[in-house]
Design a protein around this motif. Structure first.
Motif, PDB file in Angstrom:
ATOM      1  N   ALA A  38     -18.616  -5.192  -4.771  1.00 13.36           N
ATOM      2  CA  ALA A  38     -17.749  -4.954  -6.160  1.00 13.36           C
ATOM      3  C   ALA A  38     -16.290  -5.306  -5.308  1.00 13.36           C
ATOM      4  N   GLU A  39     -16.158  -4.964  -4.097  1.00 13.08           N
ATOM      5  CA  GLU A  39     -14.514  -5.185  -3.596  1.00 13.08           C
ATOM      6  C   GLU A  39     -14.325  -6.779  -3.518  1.00 13.08           C
ATOM      7  N   GLU A  40     -15.382  -7.639  -3.505  1.00 15.35           N
ATOM      8  CA  GLU A  40     -15.057  -9.049  -3.473  1.00 15.35           C
ATOM      9  C   GLU A  40     -14.287  -9.328  -4.730  1.00 15.35           C
ATOM     10  N   ALA A  41     -14.440  -8.869  -6.029  1.00 13.65           N
ATOM     11  CA  ALA A  41     -13.853  -9.016  -7.120  1.00 13.65           C
ATOM     12  C   ALA A  41     -12.507  -8.792  -7.002  1.00 13.65           C
ATOM     13  N   ALA A  42     -11.899  -8.098  -5.924  1.00 13.81           N
ATOM     14  CA  ALA A  42     -10.496  -8.027  -5.913  1.00 13.81           C
ATOM     15  C   ALA A  42      -9.644  -9.201  -5.732  1.00 13.81           C
ATOM     16  N   LEU A  43     -10.313 -10.234  -5.129  1.00 15.14           N
ATOM     17  CA  LEU A  43      -9.457 -11.525  -5.065  1.00 15.14           C
ATOM     18  C   LEU A  43     -10.207 -12.416  -5.576  1.00 15.14           C
ATOM     19  N   PRO A  44     -10.470 -12.659  -7.196  1.00 13.62           N
ATOM     20  CA  PRO A  44     -11.189 -13.517  -7.863  1.00 13.62           C
ATOM     21  C   PRO A  44     -10.651 -14.874  -7.552  1.00 13.62           C
ATOM     22  N   GLU A  45      -9.374 -15.108  -7.349  1.00 12.31           N
ATOM     23  CA  GLU A  45      -8.962 -16.377  -7.156  1.00 12.31           C
ATOM     24  C   GLU A  45      -8.236 -16.663  -5.846  1.00 12.31           C
ATOM     25  N   GLN A  46      -8.356 -15.673  -5.049  1.00 16.87           N
ATOM     26  CA  GLN A  46      -7.718 -15.832  -3.434  1.00 16.87           C
ATOM     27  C   GLN A  46      -8.538 -16.891  -2.885  1.00 16.87           C
ATOM     28  N   LEU A  47      -9.807 -16.620  -2.962  1.00 18.91           N
ATOM     29  CA  LEU A  47     -10.806 -17.471  -2.287  1.00 18.91           C
ATOM     30  C   LEU A  47     -11.823 -17.903  -3.352  1.00 18.91           C
ATOM     31  N   PRO A  48     -12.695 -19.197  -2.948  1.00 18.68           N
ATOM     32  CA  PRO A  48     -13.301 -19.920  -3.818  1.00 18.68           C
ATOM     33  C   PRO A  48     -14.577 -19.055  -4.059  1.00 18.68           C
ATOM     34  N   ALA A  49     -15.295 -19.017  -5.146  1.00 19.37           N
ATOM     35  CA  ALA A  49     -16.473 -18.275  -5.710  1.00 19.37           C
ATOM     36  C   ALA A  49     -17.564 -18.699  -4.806  1.00 19.37           C
ATOM     37  N   PRO A  50     -18.512 -17.751  -4.530  1.00 19.52           N
ATOM     38  CA  PRO A  50     -19.681 -17.819  -3.851  1.00 19.52           C
ATOM     39  C   PRO A  50     -20.323 -18.813  -4.258  1.00 19.52           C
ATOM     40  N   GLY A  51     -21.185 -19.301  -3.334  1.00 19.22           N
ATOM     41  CA  GLY A  51     -22.138 -20.222  -3.745  1.00 19.22           C
ATOM     42  C   GLY A  51     -23.378 -20.067  -4.653  1.00 19.22           C
ATOM     43  N   PRO A  52     -24.152 -20.666  -5.065  1.00 15.12           N
ATOM     44  CA  PRO A  52     -25.251 -20.099  -5.793  1.00 15.12           C
ATOM     45  C   PRO A  52     -26.191 -19.207  -5.171  1.00 15.12           C
ATOM     46  N   ALA A  53     -26.286 -19.215  -3.849  1.00 17.20           N
ATOM     47  CA  ALA A  53     -27.098 -18.049  -3.305  1.00 17.20           C
ATOM     48  C   ALA A  53     -26.275 -17.348  -2.482  1.00 17.20           C
ATOM     49  N   PRO A  54     -26.537 -15.884  -2.325  1.00 17.36           N
ATOM     50  CA  PRO A  54     -25.714 -14.963  -1.649  1.00 17.36           C
ATOM     51  C   PRO A  54     -25.659 -15.250  -0.288  1.00 17.36           C
ATOM     52  N   VAL A  55     -24.364 -15.463   0.504  1.00 15.93           N
ATOM     53  CA  VAL A  55     -24.404 -15.775   1.833  1.00 15.93           C
ATOM     54  C   VAL A  55     -24.182 -14.414   2.670  1.00 15.93           C
ATOM     55  N   PRO A  56     -25.126 -14.212   3.565  1.00 20.56           N
ATOM     56  CA  PRO A  56     -25.071 -12.985   4.392  1.00 20.56           C
ATOM     57  C   PRO A  56     -23.517 -12.786   4.985  1.00 20.56           C
ATOM     58  N   ARG A  57     -22.998 -11.649   5.044  1.00 20.74           N
ATOM     59  CA  ARG A  57     -21.528 -11.738   5.428  1.00 20.74           C
ATOM     60  C   ARG A  57     -21.453 -10.960   6.693  1.00 20.74           C
ATOM     61  N   GLY A  58     -20.416 -11.746   7.481  1.00 23.12           N
ATOM     62  CA  GLY A  58     -20.227 -11.015   8.834  1.00 23.12           C
ATOM     63  C   GLY A  58     -19.043 -10.205   8.732  1.00 23.12           C
ATOM     64  N   PRO A  59     -18.746  -9.419   9.991  1.00 26.34           N
ATOM     65  CA  PRO A  59     -17.719  -8.620   9.844  1.00 26.34           C
ATOM     66  C   PRO A  59     -16.354  -9.278   9.830  1.00 26.34           C
ATOM     67  N   ARG A  60     -15.423  -8.559   9.221  1.00 27.80           N
ATOM     68  CA  ARG A  60     -13.870  -9.239   9.238  1.00 27.80           C
ATOM     69  C   ARG A  60     -13.095  -8.118   9.660  1.00 27.80           C
ATOM     70  N   ALA A  61     -11.973  -8.620  10.449  1.00 32.99           N
ATOM     71  CA  ALA A  61     -11.169  -7.547  10.727  1.00 32.99           C
ATOM     72  C   ALA A  61      -9.650  -8.299  11.291  1.00 32.99           C
ATOM     73  N   ALA A  62      -8.682  -7.558  11.022  1.00 33.52           N
ATOM     74  CA  ALA A  62      -7.404  -7.738  11.565  1.00 33.52           C
ATOM     75  C   ALA A  62      -7.029  -6.767  12.611  1.00 33.52           C
ATOM     76  N   LEU A  63      -6.455  -7.410  13.617  1.00 32.58           N
ATOM     77  CA  LEU A  63      -6.230  -6.444  14.935  1.00 32.58           C
ATOM     78  C   LEU A  63      -4.732  -6.896  15.374  1.00 32.58           C
ATOM     79  N   GLY A  64      -3.556  -5.966  15.467  1.00 30.29           N
ATOM     80  CA  GLY A  64      -2.476  -5.980  15.911  1.00 30.29           C
ATOM     81  C   GLY A  64      -2.469  -5.645  17.380  1.00 30.29           C
ATOM     82  N   VAL A  65      -1.984  -6.854  18.273  1.00 35.66           N
ATOM     83  CA  VAL A  65      -2.213  -6.988  19.655  1.00 35.66           C
ATOM     84  C   VAL A  65      -0.842  -6.257  20.335  1.00 35.66           C
ATOM     85  N   LEU A  66      -1.181  -5.781  21.124  1.00 30.29           N
ATOM     86  CA  LEU A  66      -0.094  -5.058  22.150  1.00 30.29           C
ATOM     87  C   LEU A  66       0.054  -5.697  23.470  1.00 30.29           C
TER      88      LEU A  66
END
Length: 715
Positions: A206-234
């Motif tokens: 459901a949260e994928e719909a938060a950016l309907p045009e930020q990224l291209p629409a998924p392909g015809p078949a669902p793609v397994p999703r890997g983890p995504r993270a942002a890290l501020g380095v020190l």
């Protein structure tokens, strides 16, 4: 409808009646291939209305080599032109005779289906043409390099070697716990076992719909999703290069699982720093950057295409690297100006990576000492998770920052304060205080920027007429701006004597270099900047004077840094963002306060001071994101910058308003320019219509309008 270029009058005077094979009419009496004799070719043209596929006949002699994805040469508009075969067909919609392929440049399919899909999504995102994006994605061919790579064995690192390389990358003492969770999720996903760990930003569908045009629409078949993270380095235990250790740990996990990794960095200095720390992973790596020669770059590109290299390290040129199934995409310092492509359609490498992650389902790790507002947008909308570091740990791992008295003597403007000389003496070991010793970094602006100006006649410091802050200038001729309140003017006059000419009262890099050399005789003073940018310096006590962005690395970090002033950010919306980023870049090279690292910050901008003294860029990014989204500005909106004759720009705007609500944010004359915006959900419709209108105007010969989508410097 697929058209054949003979309709364009590309071969005048050619009156061959051709041959027929199974209903296919071919020019010149050439026998076509027995199966799928039609090649759909995308020709490399710069004309928008011709940026579409054309049909060509495949001669029987080229049947084996003319496969989808190969580069070919064809007759187009009377000239021999390069192109790519998109597919082979058994028939054609073209009425009349087909021209034949002139030759197959190489039987190597360089345009893979994955790369074609990525390039199409980038062209759609930026209202560009597919040939323009392919020109960015696929480097010029070098025959000798290609033959050498294909003749070499396709060796892979053994599992034992990869396991050993991964084992040698032990966790750093200040590594956040969430990062360990990310690695666990990454390995689990790369092995296709289980699902990504929730702490790493794996949002529900459901949260994928938060950016309907930020990224291209998924392909015809669902793609397994890997983890995504942002890290501020020190800075921590490895000042300036701690991000390399974190990225290497993640890359080793993916490589050990038998997958591939794409790692983007801003420029060649970061590439060299990563390559110096590859260790046992070096045999699995390849470098892709624009500064490589044609032969070297094509050899690396083919190595990646054929699976000989599974760890790709490069600049923005590597964003399109032909890795078939990347398990992990890493991007360091995503907001760096170097990531913005300077050729049409001007894509940003960060967006290319996001498109790629969306299509492949690969994991994503965004590393940086700062936090861009664009990444904060991804975090705030749930598309990317955030790896957090407790405030206590963050403060302990960051340097101690001093800020001089803002009400000091105005006559001292442009001079190093006494506190600066005191800190330098302590770092060089020239006092009796028990302080940490080591190299000293002195960051100065690039030439051409005047952070403090004064009247050329009476030497009075020029101040803002609105808020009394000191005025900055791009040069002695202007423009002039106040970074406190945003005041901007093309000319200034002295309030004391009325003179209109100004002079700089801040020392440039050469003057600082000479002044410190005289103040500390016998001490080695090193200069980095201009045409001589150093990659690193040794850890012995010395003074390093570097321009903004040219600060060299040093083993163990600098003991002290004097940050004289940032490069003039200008009056734009992103000016303070850039100033903070440049400051954090220099501050990250300094040791932690636990190890005696200290910084003297001479900025007067309160936002810069607040972020640097606390070393907390995320709250600043969160504030800016909330303000800009609330005002309908990027990254909460898509922007379109149009340049051209006023009547033509108005016509294009009217066309765009037929598909969505498009509002004008900024309009300038001499030359005429309009910056317009639309809501993110309408972005795809607007860019699609914009590309169609540009192609239509090109075909009609109408007045041309230059268009750029999401230009970071537009506002």
């Amino acid at each position: 409808m697929v058209v054949q270029p003979s309709l364009l009058g590309d071969e005048p005077g050619d009156e061959d009646h051709g041959t027929t094979a199974g209903g296919l009419r071919v020019r010149g009496g050439v026998a076509p291939a027995a199966e799928d004799p039609v090649a759909v070719v995308l020709v490399e043209t710069q004309l928008p209305h011709l940026a579409r596929p054309f049909d060509y006949a495949v001669p029987a002699t080229m049947d084996a080599d003319a496969r989808p994805g190969v580069r070919v040469r064809v007759r187009f508009a009377g000239r021999l032109t390069s192109g790519f075969i998109l597919e082979r067909r058994s028939d054609t919609e073209h009425v009349g005779e087909l021209s034949t392929l002139s030759r197959v440049v190489s039987p190597l399919p360089v345009l893979t289906p994955q790369l074609l899909r990525l390039c199409r999504s980038v062209a759609d995102r930026y209202a560009g043409t597919l040939p323009d994006v392919l020109r960015l994605a696929i480097p010029p061919r070098h025959a000798r390099a290609e033959k050498a790579v294909l003749a070499s064995p396709s060796a892979r690192m053994s599992e034992v070697a990869l396991q050993q390389a991964a084992a040698e990358l032990d966790p750093a003492p200040d590594e956040p716990a969430d990062f360990t969770s990310f690695l666990t999720a990454l390995r689990s996903w790369a092995d296709n076992v289980g699902e990504a760990h929730p702490a790493t930003g794996t949002a529900p569908p459901a949260e994928e719909a938060a950016l309907p045009e930020q990224l291209p629409a998924p392909g015809p078949a669902p793609v397994p999703r890997g983890p995504r993270a942002a890290l501020g380095v020190l800075p921590g235990q490895d000042p300036g290069t701690g991000w390399i250790h974190l990225g290497m740990r993640a890359a080793a996990q993916a490589l050990e699982a038998g997958r591939s990794v794409l790692w983007l960095v801003p420029d060649y200095r970061e590439i060299a720093a990563v390559e110096a720390r590859l260790g046992d992973l070096e045999p699995a790596s390849a470098r892709l950057s624009a500064d490589q020669g044609q032969e070297e770059r094509w050899a690396a590109w083919v190595s990646v295409l054929t699976g000989r290299a599974r760890l790709v390290i490069g600049t923005r040129a590597a964003a399109f690297a032909p890795l078939s199934e990347p398990a992990l995409v890493i991007c360091f310092d995503d907001d760096n100006d170097s990531y913005l492509e300077q050729r049409a359609p001007y894509p940003h490498a960060r967006q290319v990576l996001l498109n790629r992650v969306q299509q492949s389902g690969s994991a994503l790790l965004l590393l940086g000492y700062d936090r861009s507002v664009e990444v904060q947008h991804l975090v705030a909308t749930g598309w990317v998770g955030e790896i957090t570091i407790p405030r206590e740990s963050r403060r302990a791992a960051s340097p101690l920052v001093f800020v001089p008295d803002p009400d000091g003597d105005p006559a001292q403007a442009g001079r190093l304060p006494p506190r600066a000389f005191e800190l330098v003496r302590e770092a060089l070991g020239r006092t009796r205080k028990p302080t940490a010793t080591g190299p000293v970094l002195v960051q100065v602006p690039r030439s051409g920027y005047l952070p403090v100006i004064a009247c050329a006649r009476c030497r009075t410091v020029v101040r803002c007429p609105q808020c009394e802050s000191k005025v900055s200038a791009a040069s002695i001729l202007g423009p002039f701006a106040c970074r406190t309140c945003g005041y901007r003017a093309d000319s200034m006059s002295c309030r004391e004597c009325g003179a209109t000419s100004v002079r700089s009262v801040v020392s440039g890099v050469d003057k600082v270099y000479e002044e410190l050399g005289r103040a500390f005789p016998g001490t080695r003073v090193i200069r980095s900047g201009g045409d001589r940018v150093l990659l690193d310096v040794d850890s012995e006590p010395s003074i390093v004077v570097a321009t903004t962005g040219a600060e060299p690395y040093t083993q163990g970090g600098y003991a002290v840094a004097l940050l004289l002033d940032t490069l003039w950010p200008g009056p734009g919306m992103r000016g303070t963002d850039h100033a903070i980023s440049r400051r954090l870049r220099a501050a990250s090279l300094v040791r932690s306060r636990e190890h005696g690292g200290r910084i003297l910050l001479l900025d007067e901008d309160e936002s810069v001071r607040r972020v640097l003294t606390r070393f907390e860029p995320v709250p600043w990014a969160a504030e800016q994101w909330a303000d800009r989204v609330g005002l309908g500005l990027p990254p909460g909106a898509r922007t379109i910058t149009l340049d051209g004759p006023r009547s033509a720009v108005d016509e294009v705007l009217q066309v765009l308003r037929e598909v969505a609500e498009v509002r004008v944010l900024l309009e300038e004359d001499d030359p005429h320019r309009v910056v317009a915006a639309c809501d993110i959900p309408a972005g795809r419709a607007v860019t699609t219509r914009l590309a169609a209108e540009i192609a239509s105007r090109s075909m009609r010969g109408a007045e041309q309008v230059s268009a750029r989508v999401d230009d970071p410097a537009a506002l």
